[in-house]
Scaffold this motif. Structure first.
Motif, PDB file in Angstrom:
ATOM      1  N   ASN A   1      11.028 165.170  19.918  1.00 35.31           N
ATOM      2  CA  ASN A   1      12.003 165.946  20.689  1.00 35.31           C
ATOM      3  C   ASN A   1      13.269 165.138  21.001  1.00 35.31           C
ATOM      4  OD1 ASN A   1      11.586 164.362  23.054  1.00 35.31           O
ATOM      5  ND2 ASN A   1       9.840 165.636  23.650  1.00 35.31           N
ATOM      6  N   GLY A   2      14.215 165.794  21.661  1.00 34.18           N
ATOM      7  CA  GLY A   2      15.505 165.170  21.923  1.00 34.18           C
ATOM      8  C   GLY A   2      15.430 163.941  22.807  1.00 34.18           C
ATOM      9  N   ILE A   3      14.498 163.930  23.746  1.00 33.16           N
ATOM     10  CA  ILE A   3      14.355 162.760  24.618  1.00 33.16           C
ATOM     11  C   ILE A   3      13.849 161.565  23.813  1.00 33.16           C
ATOM     12  CG2 ILE A   3      13.119 161.823  26.616  1.00 33.16           C
ATOM     13  CD1 ILE A   3      13.152 164.680  27.782  1.00 33.16           C
ATOM     14  N   GLU A   4      12.930 161.813  22.895  1.00 30.12           N
ATOM     15  CA  GLU A   4      12.419 160.735  22.036  1.00 30.12           C
ATOM     16  C   GLU A   4      13.508 160.230  21.086  1.00 30.12           C
ATOM     17  OE1 GLU A   4       7.715 161.950  21.641  1.00 30.12           O
ATOM     18  OE2 GLU A   4       9.207 163.158  20.570  1.00 30.12           O
ATOM     19  N   VAL A   5      14.341 161.138  20.597  1.00 28.87           N
ATOM     20  CA  VAL A   5      15.462 160.732  19.739  1.00 28.87           C
ATOM     21  C   VAL A   5      16.426 159.855  20.537  1.00 28.87           C
ATOM     22  CG1 VAL A   5      17.482 161.540  18.446  1.00 28.87           C
ATOM     23  CG2 VAL A   5      15.294 162.739  18.219  1.00 28.87           C
ATOM     24  N   SER A   6      16.697 160.245  21.788  1.00 30.90           N
ATOM     25  CA  SER A   6      17.590 159.461  22.652  1.00 30.90           C
ATOM     26  C   SER A   6      17.036 158.060  22.886  1.00 30.90           C
ATOM     27  CB  SER A   6      17.766 160.161  24.003  1.00 30.90           C
ATOM     28  OG  SER A   6      18.298 161.445  23.835  1.00 30.90           O
ATOM     29  N   LYS A   7      15.740 157.977  23.118  1.00 29.56           N
ATOM     30  CA  LYS A   7      15.102 156.674  23.335  1.00 29.56           C
ATOM     31  C   LYS A   7      15.237 155.803  22.090  1.00 29.56           C
ATOM     32  CE  LYS A   7      10.799 154.564  24.936  1.00 29.56           C
ATOM     33  NZ  LYS A   7       9.422 154.805  25.437  1.00 29.56           N
ATOM     34  N   PHE A   8      15.073 156.416  20.921  1.00 30.58           N
ATOM     35  CA  PHE A   8      15.230 155.685  19.660  1.00 30.58           C
ATOM     36  C   PHE A   8      16.658 155.134  19.535  1.00 30.58           C
ATOM     37  CE2 PHE A   8      16.593 155.680  15.210  1.00 30.58           C
ATOM     38  CZ  PHE A   8      15.636 154.862  14.630  1.00 30.58           C
ATOM     39  N   ILE A   9      17.647 155.966  19.868  1.00 28.69           N
ATOM     40  CA  ILE A   9      19.054 155.555  19.756  1.00 28.69           C
ATOM     41  C   ILE A   9      19.370 154.416  20.716  1.00 28.69           C
ATOM     42  CG2 ILE A   9      21.441 156.295  20.200  1.00 28.69           C
ATOM     43  CD1 ILE A   9      20.567 159.118  19.275  1.00 28.69           C
ATOM     44  N   ARG A  10      19.032 154.608  21.990  1.00 22.26           N
ATOM     45  CA  ARG A  10      19.427 153.643  23.023  1.00 22.26           C
ATOM     46  C   ARG A  10      18.564 152.384  23.030  1.00 22.26           C
ATOM     47  NH1 ARG A  10      24.155 155.849  23.443  1.00 22.26           N
ATOM     48  NH2 ARG A  10      24.472 157.473  25.012  1.00 22.26           N
ATOM     49  N   GLU A  11      17.252 152.537  22.843  1.00 18.84           N
ATOM     50  CA  GLU A  11      16.355 151.389  22.993  1.00 18.84           C
ATOM     51  C   GLU A  11      15.996 150.734  21.661  1.00 18.84           C
ATOM     52  OE1 GLU A  11      13.016 152.506  25.398  1.00 18.84           O
ATOM     53  OE2 GLU A  11      14.279 153.247  27.043  1.00 18.84           O
ATOM     54  N   THR A  12      15.553 151.523  20.688  1.00 16.62           N
ATOM     55  CA  THR A  12      15.153 150.935  19.404  1.00 16.62           C
ATOM     56  C   THR A  12      16.357 150.410  18.635  1.00 16.62           C
ATOM     57  OG1 THR A  12      13.284 152.472  19.288  1.00 16.62           O
ATOM     58  CG2 THR A  12      13.904 151.325  17.252  1.00 16.62           C
ATOM     59  N   LYS A  13      17.410 151.233  18.547  1.00 14.90           N
ATOM     60  CA  LYS A  13      18.608 150.835  17.797  1.00 14.90           C
ATOM     61  C   LYS A  13      19.636 150.111  18.664  1.00 14.90           C
ATOM     62  CE  LYS A  13      17.892 152.222  13.554  1.00 14.90           C
ATOM     63  NZ  LYS A  13      17.924 151.272  12.411  1.00 14.90           N
ATOM     64  N   GLY A  14      19.514 150.237  19.973  1.00 15.82           N
ATOM     65  CA  GLY A  14      20.442 149.549  20.876  1.00 15.82           C
ATOM     66  C   GLY A  14      21.870 150.048  20.789  1.00 15.82           C
TER      67      GLY A  14
ATOM     68  N   PHE B   1      27.880 157.161  14.512  1.00 13.49           N
ATOM     69  CA  PHE B   1      28.518 158.374  15.010  1.00 13.49           C
ATOM     70  C   PHE B   1      29.217 158.139  16.346  1.00 13.49           C
ATOM     71  CE2 PHE B   1      24.883 159.849  12.467  1.00 13.49           C
ATOM     72  CZ  PHE B   1      25.545 160.675  11.560  1.00 13.49           C
ATOM     73  N   ASP B   2      30.241 158.962  16.580  1.00 12.85           N
ATOM     74  CA  ASP B   2      30.918 158.963  17.879  1.00 12.85           C
ATOM     75  C   ASP B   2      30.224 159.911  18.854  1.00 12.85           C
ATOM     76  OD1 ASP B   2      33.373 157.320  17.206  1.00 12.85           O
ATOM     77  OD2 ASP B   2      33.541 158.907  15.704  1.00 12.85           O
ATOM     78  N   LEU B   3      29.663 160.999  18.326  1.00 13.31           N
ATOM     79  CA  LEU B   3      29.106 162.046  19.182  1.00 13.31           C
ATOM     80  C   LEU B   3      27.923 162.713  18.496  1.00 13.31           C
ATOM     81  CD1 LEU B   3      29.328 163.998  21.667  1.00 13.31           C
ATOM     82  CD2 LEU B   3      30.984 165.314  20.331  1.00 13.31           C
ATOM     83  N   LEU B   4      26.891 162.989  19.294  1.00 13.34           N
ATOM     84  CA  LEU B   4      25.711 163.700  18.802  1.00 13.34           C
ATOM     85  C   LEU B   4      25.419 164.889  19.710  1.00 13.34           C
ATOM     86  CD1 LEU B   4      23.007 164.063  17.213  1.00 13.34           C
ATOM     87  CD2 LEU B   4      22.004 162.378  18.795  1.00 13.34           C
TER      88      LEU B   4
ATOM     89  N   GLU C   1      24.817 151.872  22.275  1.00 17.71           N
ATOM     90  CA  GLU C   1      25.344 152.370  23.546  1.00 17.71           C
ATOM     91  C   GLU C   1      26.672 153.099  23.363  1.00 17.71           C
ATOM     92  OE1 GLU C   1      23.920 152.383  26.431  1.00 17.71           O
ATOM     93  OE2 GLU C   1      22.162 151.210  25.876  1.00 17.71           O
ATOM     94  N   THR C   2      27.204 153.107  22.140  1.00 20.45           N
ATOM     95  CA  THR C   2      28.534 153.690  21.934  1.00 20.45           C
ATOM     96  C   THR C   2      28.491 155.179  21.605  1.00 20.45           C
ATOM     97  OG1 THR C   2      28.554 153.079  19.589  1.00 20.45           O
ATOM     98  CG2 THR C   2      29.447 151.476  21.155  1.00 20.45           C
TER      99      THR C   2
ATOM    100  N   LEU D   1      37.247 159.169  26.461  1.00 28.83           N
ATOM    101  CA  LEU D   1      36.445 157.944  26.460  1.00 28.83           C
ATOM    102  C   LEU D   1      36.792 157.016  25.307  1.00 28.83           C
ATOM    103  CD1 LEU D   1      32.960 159.460  27.384  1.00 28.83           C
ATOM    104  CD2 LEU D   1      34.386 158.003  28.836  1.00 28.83           C
ATOM    105  N   THR D   2      37.238 157.583  24.183  1.00 31.88           N
ATOM    106  CA  THR D   2      37.563 156.757  23.014  1.00 31.88           C
ATOM    107  C   THR D   2      39.048 156.424  22.942  1.00 31.88           C
ATOM    108  OG1 THR D   2      37.799 158.744  21.638  1.00 31.88           O
ATOM    109  CG2 THR D   2      35.649 157.663  21.645  1.00 31.88           C
TER     110      THR D   2
END
Length: 239
Positions: free
Chosen positions: A66-79, A53-56, A81-82, A126-127
């Motif tokens: 919760n949303g913070i845990e989802v963010s951690k999954f996106i940025r840290e688990t899946k890596g 995705f481009d935007l969430l 950054e886009t 940004l894109t």
């Protein structure tokens, strides 16, 4: 380029509202898009793939995950950054917790259409899709039109008419300022009162240009040689 946007929100009325606002803004810009809607964080993460995705639009107060845990999954688990994350919340005061996940924006409920527009405008910037849009203002409202949909501009004094594939609009500006946004992007400043899109040129003659729809546009005497050279550059793919 098609924009891919996700909405993760567990309140159905807000979910539908966000989707409507996103569609309204993107339809106004004539952009291709795809929207996927999720009702909880677990479902989103289960289906998420890096660079999906481009935007969430992400509700912070999701139940269970919760949303913070989802963010951690996106940025840290899946890596990833886009993907740009726009948080949606009924509360304020999350700033420090959210900072490390680099959100594009933080929206406080109740969300309005203008909130969504600001997020999407920033996403386009940004894109680099912003460069393919012409921006203008009428009063306090801002508008954007894909360059490919603009046929030409005409002016009488400071009143400018933008002639588009789907109709015309009027606003106040100078032709010099307008051309500063368009120079090098397939547009020709052929006359002090006319700027035209090369894509719609049917015939270039010595003193005038015929556009799609048999619209005749005069070429200023002082610009005839340079306009011919610029049009040849366009035909060669150099403009």
């Amino acid at each position: 380029m098609k924009l891919k946007i996700a909405i993760c929100e567990d309140e159905y009325n807000i979910q539908f509202l966000l989707e409507d606002f996103v569609q309204e803004v993107l339809n106004g810009y004539n952009l291709e898009y795809e929207i996927e809607v999720y009702s909880n964080g677990e479902e989103f993460c289960r289906n998420f793939q890096k660079n999906d995705f481009d935007l969430l639009f992400l509700d912070i107060e999701l139940k269970e995950m919760n949303g913070i845990e989802v963010s951690k999954f996106i940025r840290e688990t899946k890596g990833d950054e886009t993907i740009q994350i726009a948080y949606v919340s009924g509360k304020t005061g999350y700033a420090l917790e959210l900072f490390e996940y680099r959100p594009i924006n933080f929206l406080v409920k109740p969300v309005v259409s203008e909130d969504i527009k600001k997020v999407i405008d920033k996403l386009l910037l940004l894109t680099n899709q912003y460069e393919e849009l012409f921006r203008y203002k009428k009063g306090t409202s801002s508008y954007m039109v894909p360059l490919q949909d603009i046929i030409y501009f005409s002016s009488r004094g400071r009143k400018v008419t933008i002639h588009k594939k789907d109709g015309n609009d009027e606003f106040y500006d100078t032709m010099n300022h307008i051309y500063s946004q368009l120079e090098g992007k397939r547009f020709l400043f052929v006359h002090k009162s006319y700027i035209i899109n090369c894509l719609y040129i049917k015939l270039l003659e010595y003193s005038q240009i015929t556009l799609t729809g048999n619209i005749k546009i005069p070429i200023s005497q002082s610009r005839r040689q340079s306009i011919r050279a610029e049009f040849l550059s366009f035909k060669k793919g150099e403009l």
